[in-house]
Scaffold this motif. Structure first.
Motif, short mmCIF file in Angstrom:
data_model
loop_
_atom_site.label_atom_id
_atom_site.label_comp_id
_atom_site.label_asym_id
_atom_site.label_seq_id
_atom_site.Cartn_x
_atom_site.Cartn_y
_atom_site.Cartn_z
N ASN A 177 0.88 -6.78 -7.95
CA ASN A 177 -0.45 -6.67 -8.56
C ASN A 177 -1.00 -5.61 -7.59
OD1 ASN A 177 -0.53 -8.98 -8.75
ND2 ASN A 177 -1.22 -10.10 -7.31
N ASN A 178 -1.91 -4.88 -8.95
CA ASN A 178 -2.54 -3.69 -8.41
C ASN A 178 -1.59 -2.57 -8.49
OD1 ASN A 178 -5.49 -2.19 -8.03
ND2 ASN A 178 -5.11 -2.00 -6.13
N CYS A 179 -0.85 -2.36 -9.19
CA CYS A 179 0.49 -1.42 -9.71
C CYS A 179 0.00 -0.61 -10.59
CB CYS A 179 1.18 -1.90 -9.54
SG CYS A 179 2.51 -2.66 -8.06
N THR A 180 -1.25 0.32 -10.80
CA THR A 180 -1.78 0.48 -11.27
C THR A 180 -1.60 1.41 -12.76
OG1 THR A 180 -3.33 1.90 -10.13
CG2 THR A 180 -4.34 -0.11 -10.95
N SER A 181 -0.10 1.67 -12.57
CA SER A 181 0.40 2.72 -13.41
C SER A 181 1.47 2.42 -14.01
CB SER A 181 0.74 4.03 -12.57
OG SER A 181 -0.38 5.09 -12.02
N LEU A 182 1.88 0.99 -13.62
CA LEU A 182 3.34 0.73 -13.81
C LEU A 182 3.42 0.15 -15.38
CD1 LEU A 182 5.96 -0.65 -12.54
CD2 LEU A 182 4.62 -3.35 -12.80
N LYS A 183 4.15 1.17 -15.72
CA LYS A 183 4.17 0.97 -17.41
C LYS A 183 5.67 0.54 -18.16
CE LYS A 183 2.59 5.12 -18.28
NZ LYS A 183 3.06 6.97 -18.48
N ASP B 2 0.98 -1.53 -0.07
CA ASP B 2 -0.27 0.26 -0.01
C ASP B 2 1.18 1.24 0.35
OD1 ASP B 2 -2.40 -1.61 0.04
OD2 ASP B 2 -2.45 -1.51 2.39
N LEU B 3 2.16 1.41 -0.71
CA LEU B 3 2.74 2.79 -0.92
C LEU B 3 2.10 3.28 -1.85
CD1 LEU B 3 6.69 1.69 -0.21
CD2 LEU B 3 4.86 2.78 1.97
N ASN B 4 1.40 4.10 -2.01
CA ASN B 4 0.51 5.16 -3.00
C ASN B 4 1.38 5.32 -3.41
OD1 ASN B 4 -1.81 3.24 -2.15
ND2 ASN B 4 -2.99 4.76 -0.98
N GLY B 5 2.38 6.23 -3.36
CA GLY B 5 2.43 7.25 -3.59
C GLY B 5 4.22 7.21 -4.68
N ILE B 6 5.05 6.03 -4.48
CA ILE B 6 6.00 5.74 -4.44
C ILE B 6 6.05 4.91 -6.51
CG2 ILE B 6 5.50 3.01 -4.39
CD1 ILE B 6 9.10 3.45 -3.96
N LYS B 7 7.05 6.03 -7.24
CA LYS B 7 6.72 5.67 -8.39
C LYS B 7 8.16 5.09 -9.35
CE LYS B 7 5.32 10.63 -9.16
NZ LYS B 7 4.92 11.83 -9.36
N ASP C 132 5.76 -12.01 -1.22
CA ASP C 132 5.18 -12.43 -1.84
C ASP C 132 3.83 -10.81 -1.60
OD1 ASP C 132 5.38 -15.04 -2.55
OD2 ASP C 132 4.11 -15.31 -0.80
N ASN C 133 3.84 -10.40 -2.22
CA ASN C 133 2.79 -9.44 -1.58
C ASN C 133 3.74 -8.21 -1.83
OD1 ASN C 133 -0.49 -9.72 -2.79
ND2 ASN C 133 0.41 -11.83 -1.21
N CYS C 134 4.68 -7.61 -1.52
CA CYS C 134 5.91 -6.88 -1.33
C CYS C 134 5.44 -5.73 -1.85
CB CYS C 134 7.14 -6.82 -1.91
SG CYS C 134 8.30 -6.49 -0.89
N PHE C 135 5.28 -5.56 -3.04
CA PHE C 135 4.44 -3.87 -3.51
C PHE C 135 3.28 -3.71 -3.86
CE2 PHE C 135 9.06 -4.94 -4.08
CZ PHE C 135 9.89 -2.93 -3.35
N THR C 136 1.81 -4.83 -3.52
CA THR C 136 0.65 -4.45 -4.28
C THR C 136 0.25 -3.93 -3.74
OG1 THR C 136 0.62 -7.73 -3.83
CG2 THR C 136 -1.06 -5.93 -3.31
N ASN C 137 -0.36 -2.82 -4.23
CA ASN C 137 -1.60 -1.38 -4.28
C ASN C 137 -0.63 -0.25 -4.29
OD1 ASN C 137 -4.15 -3.12 -3.89
ND2 ASN C 137 -3.06 -3.02 -1.62
N ALA C 138 0.58 -0.49 -5.14
CA ALA C 138 1.11 1.07 -4.95
C ALA C 138 1.01 1.56 -6.48
CB ALA C 138 3.11 0.68 -5.06
N GLU C 139 -0.06 2.06 -6.47
CA GLU C 139 -0.62 2.51 -7.76
C GLU C 139 -0.09 4.10 -8.31
OE1 GLU C 139 -4.37 3.40 -5.59
OE2 GLU C 139 -5.35 2.27 -5.87
#
Length: 223
Positions: free
Chosen positions: A184-190, A139-144, A157-164
């Motif tokens: 999972n759920n790193c919705t901006s990952l390119k 849940d690190l929402n800010g990391i880019k 497991d799930n180490c960076f999940t939800n890093a949006e």
């Protein structure tokens, strides 16, 4: 405080609301559970002198409202569970080390977290081993951007999940082991890049809901 060995026991400075600066100089430093909880004036924790070992107990800096930066230089670094969790203003963590282990939920829910750097002790060197245990950056929402460079790298497991806001991952090592559901759920990952010279293992369901992912580059160059 200057000594060869420094030990702070549980709740040692808990509730020290006006504590702003910490300066520690020693070869071995052990900071036990909940040692600095509710020290809400503390803005940074930095150890610039290279030490041999430093260990952090469970939740020792958790839920600090104003902590913004952590920078540590030590041959061996160990973070236990929830060490900096819910420190909602924490933005930058820079770790210079040879070996490092980061336990479950260590930096989870640090909502403004932007920068993670794990480097070797010297400016042009890399670490020997990085071990990121399950959910340690959940849940690190800010990391880019994430950059991990070491001879041996393990990502749990799930180490960076939800890093949006995460856009780029670079992993560079001799052996790399990435467990299940890490992004999972790193919705901006390119972009996801791994450079490895001996072996790599990547687990199940790695990029669920990563709808912006357009580049996966895995380069294995055996000697």
């Amino acid at each position: 405080i200057s000594s060869n060995e420094i030990y702070f026991y549980r709740n040692c400075f808990s509730g020290s609301g006006k504590l702003r600066n910490i300066s520690l100089h020693g070869k071995i430093i052990v900071i036990s559970e909940e040692c600095f909880t509710e020290c809400h004036s503390l803005k940074s924790f930095m150890i610039s002198d290279s030490i041999e070992k430093i260990y952090f107990g469970d939740q020792c800096f958790s839920s600090l409202k104003n902590l913004e930066k952590v920078e540590i230089k030590a041959t061996e670094i160990g973070f236990n569970k929830g060490c900096f969790s819910n420190s909602t203003n924490l933005k930058k963590v820079v770790l210079h080390c040879k070996n490092i282990s980061i336990d479950k939920n260590c930096f989870s829910k640090c909502k403004k977290f932007e920068t993670l750097q794990i480097k070797g002790l010297e400016s042009d060197s890399i670490a020997d081993e990085i071990n990121l245990i399950d959910e340690c950056f959940l849940d690190l929402n800010g990391i880019k951007e994430i950059e991990l460079k070491a001879n041996k790298i393990k990502v749990g497991d799930n180490c960076f999940t939800n890093a949006e806001k995460l856009q780029k991952v670079l992993i560079d090592g001799i052996t790399v082991d990435v467990k299940n559901n890490c992004f999972n759920n790193c919705t901006s990952l390119k972009s996801f890049t791994v450079n490895v010279s001996l072996s790599i293992s990547i687990g199940n369901q790695q990029f669920v809901q990563c709808n912006q992912l357009n580049t996966i580059n895995i380069d294995v160059t055996k000697p």
